[in-house]
Design a protein around this motif. Structure first.
Motif, PDB file in Angstrom:
ATOM      1  N   ALA A  41      46.073  60.159  29.627  1.00  0.00           N
ATOM      2  CA  ALA A  41      45.271  59.150  28.937  1.00  0.00           C
ATOM      3  C   ALA A  41      45.656  57.746  29.377  1.00  0.00           C
ATOM      4  O   ALA A  41      44.811  56.865  29.554  1.00  0.00           O
ATOM      5  CB  ALA A  41      45.443  59.310  27.423  1.00  0.00           C
ATOM      6  N   LEU A  42      46.979  57.530  29.552  1.00  0.00           N
ATOM      7  CA  LEU A  42      47.443  56.220  30.015  1.00  0.00           C
ATOM      8  C   LEU A  42      46.917  55.913  31.404  1.00  0.00           C
ATOM      9  O   LEU A  42      46.487  54.788  31.706  1.00  0.00           O
ATOM     10  CB  LEU A  42      48.981  56.186  30.012  1.00  0.00           C
ATOM     11  CG  LEU A  42      49.650  54.873  30.461  1.00  0.00           C
ATOM     12  CD1 LEU A  42      49.259  53.727  29.532  1.00  0.00           C
ATOM     13  CD2 LEU A  42      51.174  55.027  30.498  1.00  0.00           C
ATOM     14  N   LEU A  43      46.901  56.917  32.275  1.00  0.00           N
ATOM     15  CA  LEU A  43      46.402  56.745  33.636  1.00  0.00           C
ATOM     16  C   LEU A  43      44.908  56.406  33.619  1.00  0.00           C
ATOM     17  O   LEU A  43      44.451  55.506  34.346  1.00  0.00           O
ATOM     18  CB  LEU A  43      46.661  58.027  34.421  1.00  0.00           C
ATOM     19  CG  LEU A  43      46.297  58.023  35.911  1.00  0.00           C
ATOM     20  CD1 LEU A  43      47.043  56.928  36.654  1.00  0.00           C
ATOM     21  CD2 LEU A  43      46.596  59.381  36.527  1.00  0.00           C
ATOM     22  N   GLU A  44      44.139  57.113  32.785  1.00  0.00           N
ATOM     23  CA  GLU A  44      42.711  56.833  32.695  1.00  0.00           C
ATOM     24  C   GLU A  44      42.454  55.417  32.185  1.00  0.00           C
ATOM     25  O   GLU A  44      41.570  54.703  32.682  1.00  0.00           O
ATOM     26  CB  GLU A  44      42.053  57.855  31.771  1.00  0.00           C
ATOM     27  CG  GLU A  44      42.048  59.272  32.313  1.00  0.00           C
ATOM     28  CD  GLU A  44      41.561  60.289  31.289  1.00  0.00           C
ATOM     29  OE1 GLU A  44      41.360  59.865  30.124  1.00  0.00           O
ATOM     30  OE2 GLU A  44      41.405  61.463  31.649  1.00  0.00           O
ATOM     31  N   GLN A  45      43.252  54.977  31.213  1.00  0.00           N
ATOM     32  CA  GLN A  45      43.082  53.628  30.650  1.00  0.00           C
ATOM     33  C   GLN A  45      43.398  52.550  31.683  1.00  0.00           C
ATOM     34  O   GLN A  45      42.678  51.542  31.804  1.00  0.00           O
ATOM     35  CB  GLN A  45      43.991  53.484  29.423  1.00  0.00           C
ATOM     36  CG  GLN A  45      43.892  52.141  28.740  1.00  0.00           C
ATOM     37  CD  GLN A  45      44.856  52.032  27.560  1.00  0.00           C
ATOM     38  OE1 GLN A  45      45.607  52.957  27.268  1.00  0.00           O
ATOM     39  NE2 GLN A  45      44.823  50.904  26.887  1.00  0.00           N
ATOM     40  N   ALA A  46      44.462  52.795  32.442  1.00  0.00           N
ATOM     41  CA  ALA A  46      44.853  51.791  33.442  1.00  0.00           C
ATOM     42  C   ALA A  46      43.802  51.688  34.544  1.00  0.00           C
ATOM     43  O   ALA A  46      43.424  50.580  34.965  1.00  0.00           O
ATOM     44  CB  ALA A  46      46.211  52.160  34.023  1.00  0.00           C
ATOM     45  N   LEU A  47      43.297  52.817  35.013  1.00  0.00           N
ATOM     46  CA  LEU A  47      42.306  52.769  36.084  1.00  0.00           C
ATOM     47  C   LEU A  47      40.999  52.160  35.609  1.00  0.00           C
ATOM     48  O   LEU A  47      40.282  51.517  36.399  1.00  0.00           O
ATOM     49  CB  LEU A  47      42.065  54.171  36.640  1.00  0.00           C
ATOM     50  CG  LEU A  47      43.252  54.802  37.380  1.00  0.00           C
ATOM     51  CD1 LEU A  47      42.854  56.161  37.917  1.00  0.00           C
ATOM     52  CD2 LEU A  47      43.735  53.911  38.513  1.00  0.00           C
ATOM     53  N   ALA A  48      40.676  52.340  34.337  1.00  0.00           N
ATOM     54  CA  ALA A  48      39.443  51.754  33.810  1.00  0.00           C
ATOM     55  C   ALA A  48      39.502  50.233  33.856  1.00  0.00           C
ATOM     56  O   ALA A  48      38.464  49.566  34.003  1.00  0.00           O
ATOM     57  CB  ALA A  48      39.208  52.245  32.382  1.00  0.00           C
ATOM     58  N   ALA A  49      40.705  49.652  33.737  1.00  0.00           N
ATOM     59  CA  ALA A  49      40.831  48.191  33.770  1.00  0.00           C
ATOM     60  C   ALA A  49      40.438  47.611  35.116  1.00  0.00           C
ATOM     61  O   ALA A  49      40.012  46.450  35.209  1.00  0.00           O
ATOM     62  CB  ALA A  49      42.268  47.791  33.411  1.00  0.00           C
ATOM     63  N   PHE A  50      40.572  48.390  36.189  1.00  0.00           N
ATOM     64  CA  PHE A  50      40.230  47.891  37.520  1.00  0.00           C
ATOM     65  C   PHE A  50      38.716  47.812  37.739  1.00  0.00           C
ATOM     66  O   PHE A  50      38.266  47.264  38.751  1.00  0.00           O
ATOM     67  CB  PHE A  50      40.860  48.790  38.593  1.00  0.00           C
ATOM     68  CG  PHE A  50      42.340  48.559  38.748  1.00  0.00           C
ATOM     69  CD1 PHE A  50      42.815  47.560  39.583  1.00  0.00           C
ATOM     70  CD2 PHE A  50      43.252  49.318  38.039  1.00  0.00           C
ATOM     71  CE1 PHE A  50      44.177  47.345  39.722  1.00  0.00           C
ATOM     72  CE2 PHE A  50      44.606  49.107  38.181  1.00  0.00           C
ATOM     73  CZ  PHE A  50      45.084  48.118  39.017  1.00  0.00           C
ATOM     74  N   ASP A  51      37.948  48.371  36.781  1.00  0.00           N
ATOM     75  CA  ASP A  51      36.492  48.249  36.874  1.00  0.00           C
ATOM     76  C   ASP A  51      35.997  46.944  36.267  1.00  0.00           C
ATOM     77  O   ASP A  51      34.803  46.679  36.278  1.00  0.00           O
ATOM     78  CB  ASP A  51      35.816  49.435  36.173  1.00  0.00           C
ATOM     79  CG  ASP A  51      36.069  50.739  36.900  1.00  0.00           C
ATOM     80  OD1 ASP A  51      36.271  50.704  38.112  1.00  0.00           O
ATOM     81  OD2 ASP A  51      36.055  51.804  36.224  1.00  0.00           O
TER      82      ASP A  51
END
Length: 680
Positions: A624-634
């Motif tokens: 979940a943390l990985l998904e949240q972090a990658l979403a910020a790059f959008d």
């Protein structure tokens, strides 16, 4: 369409079965027809034969259950009354057997005075008594028709001997008047000693007791089932007997005549014994009543009430029995030929079983005589016919199935190969656009390895490796498209699409990587180490069909979906992953083990692809943390992207041996504008 396919398959079976197999199948079908159509109440071998069909015991049990279950529930009969003497009567008269004839004479005179409609006596006067003169006198004075029980030594050797027969004949001659005549008290039982049917008439015998008391042309030749009835439950839970009975001691007492007259007047009276272990019969109702047997007198009374009610149970015509048997056999054969999938086969079997079980019950409930109906025979005949046709069909199609296994089994799952065999049109030369899951694999370093070892070892290792990966594809329901060196190309969704194709394709991708790891660990001694198996999986449209012309065809898929899967497999090397799956495939897998591996622009593609990697052992909170972090790059928020990068680095630091995660951090640390990493 289905009917034509069934006829075609039946024609193939007849054409290819061979003379001897056809003869054997025909004999089994004739046996099935015989078992399903033979009236089990008829012995084999004609009149006088004692042989029965093997299912007779089962048929008797099923009939008794039907007869008892659907027996009419009635109140006490008002047409017939039984007058019985029991063990207490014999003790009181100090005569064990036969009944004191002086007592019987008094009872007859009183019954005559009470206005009985007719009197039937289920007693054999086969031995002399001191009171014979009294009884003869009483019989000569009767105004009511009286029928005296008669039996013949020829058909009742267990109950009467020659001397008794002689005395019985003399007594009947002395007693006979225009009102007093003999009647047969013969009853029949089946091989299990259960009384179910009206007895057959015998030459030289007087009329049957019930027919003598109430003549009926309709019942003269009736040999069907006896209509047994069950008592109707009263409000208090008690049950009155269907046939009322009176003790003969009371009827012999003149003081009781006036009180008992209403129970006798206008009724048929049957006189007989209710003695322990004498003249007792089991009936279909034996298992439903407190008393397991019924006295012969009550069997006669039951037959008489059936006659009075004109309840002639209609018999099922012989032609209908054989027609039903033919239908059972035909249905079993067609069901076997159809080779239905389980989700069609189960309902078909349920419907047929319901018909086989339900038809006898329906007929019994509607008042038909189902005594000779082969209910168990239908089931056994169905099984024999189904097995016979199935065996012949399997034998005939074994060659085609072997061909399908050889030609298709190496590339298609068994169920798909079976469907193609059943419907050859699926192999027609044409292509169609279909959404499929496409998978590419590659074995890292195998080309280099092939130059370092002997050619024979290369062939051995390659065959073993491809067998392992092929088994994974087929076990997960995939279609093997081709082998390109050490690479395997496979897809799901064609030639037959299934709802779980996405799940199976994703599981297969992970299992193929695992198979590759097993292959690496089990290399023979002296073989240099080999790299990982890399896998790419994508979902998209492709043109699927047979290509190559009439003489040389290959069932394959063409299009952008195939290219994307190949690019995903190649991307594993640059991204230090083993299995990469596109978002399109991930979302259709139904699995929750994916961790995002960023967005990249694959070589040769303008549209970026979101990547995912199967990580069943990766903790959910970190996923979940990985998904949240990658979403910020959008987003365009620079601070948010910086914070997200810091989260990625911290996460990668917790997994120092995870090269793929470290590679992901590297890509996002040096990512260009737009948040997309381009692969050359």
């Amino acid at each position: 369409m289905a009917a034509r396919a069934l006829l075609r398959r039946g024609a193939r079976v007849v054409q290819d079965a061979g003379r001897w197999r056809l003869a054997g199948t025909a004999l089994l079908l004739m046996l099935a027809l015989f078992v399903a159509g033979w009236d089990w109440t008829r012995p084999l071998g004609g009149a006088g034969s004692q042989r029965e069909i093997a299912t007779a015991d089962a048929e008797r049990g099923l009939y008794d259950w039907r007869a008892a279950t659907f027996a009419p529930r009635v109140g006490q009969d008002q047409q017939v009354v039984m007058v019985v003497y029991d063990d207490q009567t014999l003790i009181a008269t100090r005569k064990r057997s036969p009944l004191d004839r002086g007592l019987l004479a008094r009872a007859l005179r009183n019954l005559d005075a009470m206005g009985a409609k007719s009197i039937g006596i289920d007693i054999l006067f086969d031995q002399p008594q001191d009171e014979d003169a009294q009884l003869i006198a009483a019989l000569h004075g009767m105004r009511t028709p009286v029928w005296l029980g008669y039996a013949n030594i020829g058909d009742n050797r267990e109950q009467i001997i020659f001397e008794q027969q002689q005395y019985l004949d003399r007594f009947l001659t002395r007693a006979r008047t225009d009102r007093v005549r003999p009647a047969s008290i013969r009853l029949e039982t089946d091989a299990d000693n259960v009384a179910r049917s009206w007895p057959r008439p015998l030459a030289g015998q007087p009329p049957l007791l019930s027919l003598a008391m109430q003549p009926s042309p309709r019942f003269t030749d009736y040999r069907g089932a006896i209509r047994f009835r069950m008592p109707l439950a009263q409000a208090d839970g008690a049950e009155e007997p269907v046939i009322p009975s009176l003790q003969i001691d009371l009827l012999a007492d003149s003081a009781m005549t006036a009180a008992l007259a209403p129970m006798v007047k206008g009724r048929h009276v049957l006189i007989g014994g209710d003695i322990v272990d004498i003249d007792q019969f089991e009936t279909p109702l034996s298992g439903r009543q407190a008393k397991s047997t019924m006295i012969g007198l009550e069997v006669h009374a039951t037959m008489l009430t059936q006659l009075l009610d004109e309840a002639l149970l209609p018999a099922i015509p012989g032609w209908a029995m054989w027609a039903a048997a033919a239908l059972v056999v035909l249905t079993a054969g067609l069901t076997s030929l159809a080779e239905l999938r389980w989700f069609w086969l189960v309902p078909a079997l349920v419907v047929q079983a319901g018909a086989i079980v339900g038809a006898p019950l329906w007929l019994q409930a509607r008042g038909w005589d189902t005594k000779g109906l082969p209910a168990a025979g239908w089931a056994l005949g169905w099984v024999i016919a189904f097995a016979a046709v199935s065996a012949a069909a399997r034998a005939v199609t074994s060659q085609q199935r072997r061909f399908a296994q050889a030609a298709l089994g190496k590339y298609l799952p068994r169920d798909i190969a079976a469907q193609i065999l059943a419907d050859p049109e699926k192999l027609a030369l044409h292509g169609e656009k279909r959404p499929i899951f496409t998978l590419f694999t590659d074995l890292e370093g195998f080309t280099k390895l092939s130059h370092a070892i002997a050619p024979e070892m290369v062939a051995q290792l390659l065959n073993r490796y491809l067998d392992m990966l092929s088994d994974v594809v087929l076990a997960h329901g995939g279609t093997i498209d081709k082998f390109v060196g050490d690479a395997v190309v496979a897809f799901w969704g064609a030639p037959i699409a299934r709802d779980d194709d996405g799940r199976k394709a994703a599981l297969a991708a992970y299992a193929m990587w695992q198979a590759g790891e097993t292959f690496r660990r089990d290399l023979p001694p002296g073989v240099p180490p080999i790299g990982r198996t890399r896998v790419g999986l994508h979902h998209g449209d492709a043109i699927v069909g047979n290509f190559g012309g009439e003489g040389r065809i290959q069932y394959t898929a063409l299009g952008d979906s195939m290219n994307t899967a190949a690019r995903l497999e190649s991307a594993n090397k640059a991204l230090e992953t083993a299995v990469l799956v596109s978002r399109e495939a991930m979302e259709r897998s139904g699995l929750n083990w994916w961790r995002p591996m960023g967005r990249v622009r694959l070589r040769g593609r303008a549209t970026p692809v979101d990547l995912f990697e199967p990580a069943p052992d990766f903790p959910g909170e970190d996923r979940a943390l990985l998904e949240q972090a990658l979403a910020a790059f959008d987003t365009e928020d620079v601070e948010a992207r910086a914070a997200a990068l810091g989260q990625l680095k911290a996460l990668a630091d917790r997994y120092p041996e995870d090269a793929a995660l470290a590679n992901l951090v590297y890509r996002y640390e040096y990512i260009g504008d737009g948040g997309i990493y381009g692969l050359g």
